[in-house]
Write an enzyme that holds these catalytic residues in place. Structure first.
Site, PDB file in Angstrom:
ATOM      1  N   HIS A   1      -3.496  -1.154  -6.397  1.00  0.00           N
ATOM      2  CA  HIS A   1      -3.052  -2.310  -5.707  1.00  0.00           C
ATOM      3  C   HIS A   1      -2.310  -3.221  -6.764  1.00  0.00           C
ATOM      4  O   HIS A   1      -3.277  -3.815  -7.482  1.00  0.00           O
ATOM      5  CB  HIS A   1      -3.790  -2.967  -4.590  1.00  0.00           C
TER       6      HIS A   1
ATOM      7  N   LYS B   1       8.938  -3.286   6.963  1.00  0.00           N
ATOM      8  CA  LYS B   1      10.003  -3.800   6.019  1.00  0.00           C
ATOM      9  C   LYS B   1      11.250  -3.477   6.630  1.00  0.00           C
ATOM     10  O   LYS B   1      12.183  -3.839   6.688  1.00  0.00           O
ATOM     11  CB  LYS B   1       9.692  -3.077   4.575  1.00  0.00           C
TER      12      LYS B   1
END
Length: 925
Positions: free
Chosen positions: A155, A590
């Site tokens: 990440h 998104k």
């Protein structure tokens, strides 16, 4: 000068049982203040204090406080700005640790009490299962079939050095030691002195590397938790279950042969999607590292057991099997037997365990005599366990042997299952080269499926139909390199399964999968790579990842076609009819906004379960969750409660990433608590299939459909259809800083970036969190709720908000995002955007107000987070330290852009601000 944290500790809401937390925060804050004064100088300390006090006044609605903060931070020298941020960031570190330790303190208080079990504990789950009408056999059988599998991923918002992590753990251990009521005053002084030493040495250590981390760096970061915390926690979870069954059901026999409740997965080293640094070499290196690390953990445990199990022939008996295994291993390792002291030869358990240790060393070194697989190691330990049980050894070592055996069953010789992932578009483009058909990626799906059927059926799945050299020779040079890399991945998978066992490799995940052809393409590429054989076929689990709202809406049709496909159905039968399908929270959000994404995911899970049931398939839904609510983060137990029971079936597989990993698994006791809550939630949800509850009011689903459609329309109108939005986003957030930061081994975009579509979900969400608008976590919901109320009535929507786990969980998550948002600060970033785009912020602010008003009204809360005082207190403690960094970041961002974005001291100060804000807000990526 006022000591650090005194005002905020005094004004934050603490319940009586949380007074120890108040004291820890106060004392740690005082230490942080001393470190800042000593290490940064009086000027820095006094500046920090002035700004902090103004930030507190701002939160108390004092006029002009924000302007005074801006005046203090305006044009601050870059080096001073970095130290300023470091000061506030050090405070977050202290508060985070204090809160983690307090969670452990509260958990221990519940364990000491004979009152109600702690909410979310396994004991509470067992009690609830009995209350739901399940008998003892049903409860035990239910837990026997459960499995949770957290899968750790790399990440880019979490790149804290392991050195800093070790120092944080040291501070936490000192704080935990203070829970001992027998400590002397001197021991207390020494503990605080060591805490101060850790905080000071952490201040003197570079917090984040300047170089972009390698895949190896990311792998070691994840393995820090897997080999440390999980290794210790996995067997304890099963012991907690045994204790819960004994307390609530009176089952004192225990669960000696219970399968592991938890297995661990990882993507680090196998996730190729958009990362050119991952491929066959990283897969091979990662599998080898997993193996060596877990063997290195087993070895000292075996040696400790050898010292502990000192039973002598004249005092106790042991089973004949112990003698047989000892003799067999002694023949393999005669030198170990020769070097063994004579006094130890009458201690048969010790003899066997020392030979087991020798066999582990041989396994690690790849020498003759090593274990062929973890099953043989488990059998050796089980033989000792059974012998102790039969020969008065229950209190003479049985517990420790069982713990190690359970670790070995859960972690094997692979430690963590490594998934492999690649983008579907990459596969389509490679097939276009292999087939000599440049139009292949654009052809209709049905045409691609028909052609793939011809290829796979004609070959009968045989991997040796055409030698690889001939396949490669027919390609142009660029295609040859691409194919060689793809074929090498299948080589690494095959070799990994053969060398480290089938559990070492997880599913082959296809990102952005759209239909059956994407799954068949993987099989065809595997065949051309020479993967598999005629007898066993392709020993490969292929998992499509459905990521966009339209793909999720087609989930039932996609799986029906896949499960009935004439080529794939026989392959699935060879995989025991088990199919993993991954659902993506990030890209679906998104694509359509949080409300539409969550509803699409909810429906998709139900429809996928229906398709699996209709086709006799055992389905595992793999949840691609991120750290933020907009990427599927939030409270897992609430998400499980909201999920359709049929889509769970006792299995929970989900990704864990970023700062969430440290928050949930940084300390063994915290990890245990989180695993308990997940397991208990899965048990309760799975039990609904045994004792079905009344279905939700069908009007609620109709209202959710209306909400999702209106929310998606509002979200896409802003993000994708308004031409002003992209330049607004690029300038009103620090996304350009995030893209430049050395915080991940893969690029910020999947392909050459042309707009929002190509930007990865992580930097998209991270950028909005940094400017405090957190737009992906709530935008569109207000319009959606308003539309649902207009069409279905407020009463229906309000009933669903409190009576339907799906909507309750969604609103609960969004309420948290709203609480962490600050549009007054977000407005400061708007000044960095082109003037013609500023009107967009008025739309954003209007929707924010609408969303906050409707969420609190429907939940019946008097203000945001009125129903979660713990989280409200946590945010209150951090706000005075996040706000100044945000104000500073706006000024730094303006100045950096005016200097053509040079990689200089100003940029490094900006990077520090990004990381400091992320630490303060906690779940940001």
């Amino acid at each position: 000068m006022v000591p650090m944290t005194s005002t905020d500790v005094r004004t934050a809401a603490f319940r009586p049982e949380d007074e120890p937390l108040r004291e820890d925060v106060r004392r740690l804050g005082a230490l942080v203040g001393r470190v800042i004064r000593e290490q940064g100088g009086a000027d820095l300390y006094e500046c920090v204090e002035r700004v902090r006090q103004e930030a507190i006044r701002r939160r108390e609605h004092a006029a002009g406080a924000l302007d005074r903060i801006r005046a203090e931070t305006h044009a601050m020298e870059a080096s001073r700005a970095a130290e300023f941020v470091r000061a506030f960031s050090t405070y977050f570190q202290a508060v985070n640790l204090a809160e983690q330790v307090h969670r452990i303190r509260r958990g221990r208080a519940y364990l000491r009490s004979d009152d109600e079990p702690q909410r979310g504990s396994l004991r509470a789950a067992v009690r609830a299962l009995r209350a739901a009408g399940l008998d003892e056999d049903q409860v035990v059988g239910l837990f026997r079939d459960l499995r949770i599998e957290p899968v750790f991923t790399a990440h880019p918002t979490e790149a804290t050095r392991r050195t800093i992590l070790h120092k944080q753990e040291s501070v936490a251990e000192r704080l935990l030691d203070r829970l001992n009521p027998e400590r002397t005053p001197r021991e207390e002084r020494v503990a605080w002195a060591r805490i101060e030493a850790d905080l000071t040495s952490a201040w003197q250590t570079e917090e984040h590397p300047h170089e972009r981390p390698t895949v190896e760096d990311e792998r070691e970061h994840v393995l820090h938790y897997v080999s440390g915390v999980f290794y210790r926690t996995v067997p304890v979870l099963l012991e907690v279950l045994e204790e819960s069954l004994e307390t609530e059901l009176g089952l004192a026999a225990g669960l000696p042969d219970h399968p592991p409740l938890v297995r661990v997965g990882s993507w680090v080293g196998g996730d190729m999607d958009g990362n050119p640094n991952v491929g066959p070499d990283t897969i091979e290196a990662t599998l080898a590292r997993h193996r060596s690390l877990v063997l290195a953990r087993y070895l000292p445990d075996v040696e400790v057991l050898a010292r502990e199990l000192s039973q002598s022939a004249g005092r106790v008996r042991w089973s004949d099997e112990i003698d047989q295994r000892t003799a067999a291993l002694a023949a393999r390792f005669p030198q170990v037997l020769e070097e063994m002291p004579a006094r130890d030869r009458g201690m048969r358990y010790r003899m066997l365990l020392r030979l087991v240790a020798a066999r582990l060393r041989a396994t690690d070194a790849g020498q003759p005599g090593g274990y062929a697989g973890p099953g043989e190691f488990v059998d050796d330990l089980r033989s000792i366990e059974e012998s102790l049980s039969e020969n008065r050894g229950e209190h003479a070592g049985l517990f420790s042997v069982r713990r190690l055996r359970r670790r070995a069953q859960a972690l094997g010789f692979h430690l963590a299952t490594l998934d492999v992932r690649q983008d579907a578009r990459e596969h389509r483009e490679l097939m276009a080269m292999l087939l000599g058909d440049p139009t292949w990626p654009e052809r209709p799906i049905a045409e691609r499926v028909e052609r793939l059927h011809d290829l796979l059926q004609e070959s009968g799945g045989r991997p040796d139909l055409q030698p690889r050299a001939e396949v490669l020779a027919a390609l142009p040079s660029d295609g040859r390199e691409r194919a060689l890399r793809a074929f090498g991945v299948f080589d690494a998978i095959a070799d990994g399964r053969a060398r480290y066992g089938p559990d070492a490799i997880g599913p082959f995940i296809i990102s952005m999968a759209q239909d059956t052809d994407d799954v068949l393409t993987v099989l065809e590429l595997a065949r051309r790579a020479g993967f598999g054989d005629r007898a066993r076929g392709f020993e490969l689990d292929v998992a499509p990842l459905l990521e966009t709202v339209p793909d999720l809406e087609r989930a039932r049709d996609i799986l029906d076609r896949l499960f009935s496909d004439p080529v794939y159905a026989p392959h699935l039968a060879g995989r025991d009819q088990r199919q993993t399908v991954m659902v993506g929270y990030s890209d679906s959000n998104k694509d359509g906004g949080i409300a539409a994404a969550r509803w699409a995911l909810q429906k998709a899970q139900t429809r996928m379960a229906e398709a699996a049931r209709a086709n006799g398939v055992l389905l595992t839904v793999f949840h691609g969750r991120g750290g933020t609510v907009s990427r599927g983060g939030g409270k897992v137990h609430r998400a499980v409660a909201a999920a359709p029971a049929a889509a769970l079936s006792g299995r929970l597989r989900l990704t864990e990433q970023g700062e969430v990993i440290d928050h949930k698994y940084g300390l063994p006791a915290i990890a245990l608590r989180n695993l308990e809550r997940m397991l208990g939630a899965v048990a309760l949800k799975t039990a609904e299939e045994l004792a079905p509850a009344a279905p939700p009011d069908p009007r609620w689903a109709e209202a959710a459909e209306t909400m999702a459609n209106a929310a998606r329309a509002a979200y896409r109108a802003l993000v994708y259809e308004d031409g002003r939005f992209y330049p607004f986003f690029r300038n009103a957030t620090p996304v350009d800083v995030i893209e430049r930061m050395a915080i991940g081994s893969r690029p910020a975009s999947r392909r050459a970036q042309r707009g929002i579509e190509d930007l990865r979900a992580i930097p998209w969400v991270f950028a909005w969190t940094q400017n405090r608008a957190t737009l992906p976590g709530w935008y569109g919901l207000g319009r959606g709720l308003a539309a649902a109320i207009d069409r279905h009535g407020r009463d229906v929507v309000a009933e669903a908000a409190t009576g339907w786990p799906f909507l309750a969980a969604l609103l609960d998550d969004i309420e948290m995002v709203l609480a962490k948002s600050d549009l007054e600060i977000a407005r400061l970033y708007v000044a960095l955007a082109p003037a013609e785009t500023h009107g967009l912020f008025d739309l954003i602010a209007e929707e924010f107000t609408r969303t906050a008003d409707l969420v609190t009204d429907l939940l019946g809360h008097d203000g945001v987070l009125a129903g979660d005082q713990t989280l409200k207190r946590s945010i209150r403690l951090r706000n005075p330290y996040v706000d100044p960094m945000s104000v500073l970041q706006v000024d730094l961002l303006r100045r950096w852009r005016e200097t053509d974005r040079r990689d200089d001291d100003l940029f490094r100060a900006l990077v520090a601000s990004v990381q400091g804000i992320a630490r303060g807000l906690k779940n940001t990526g």
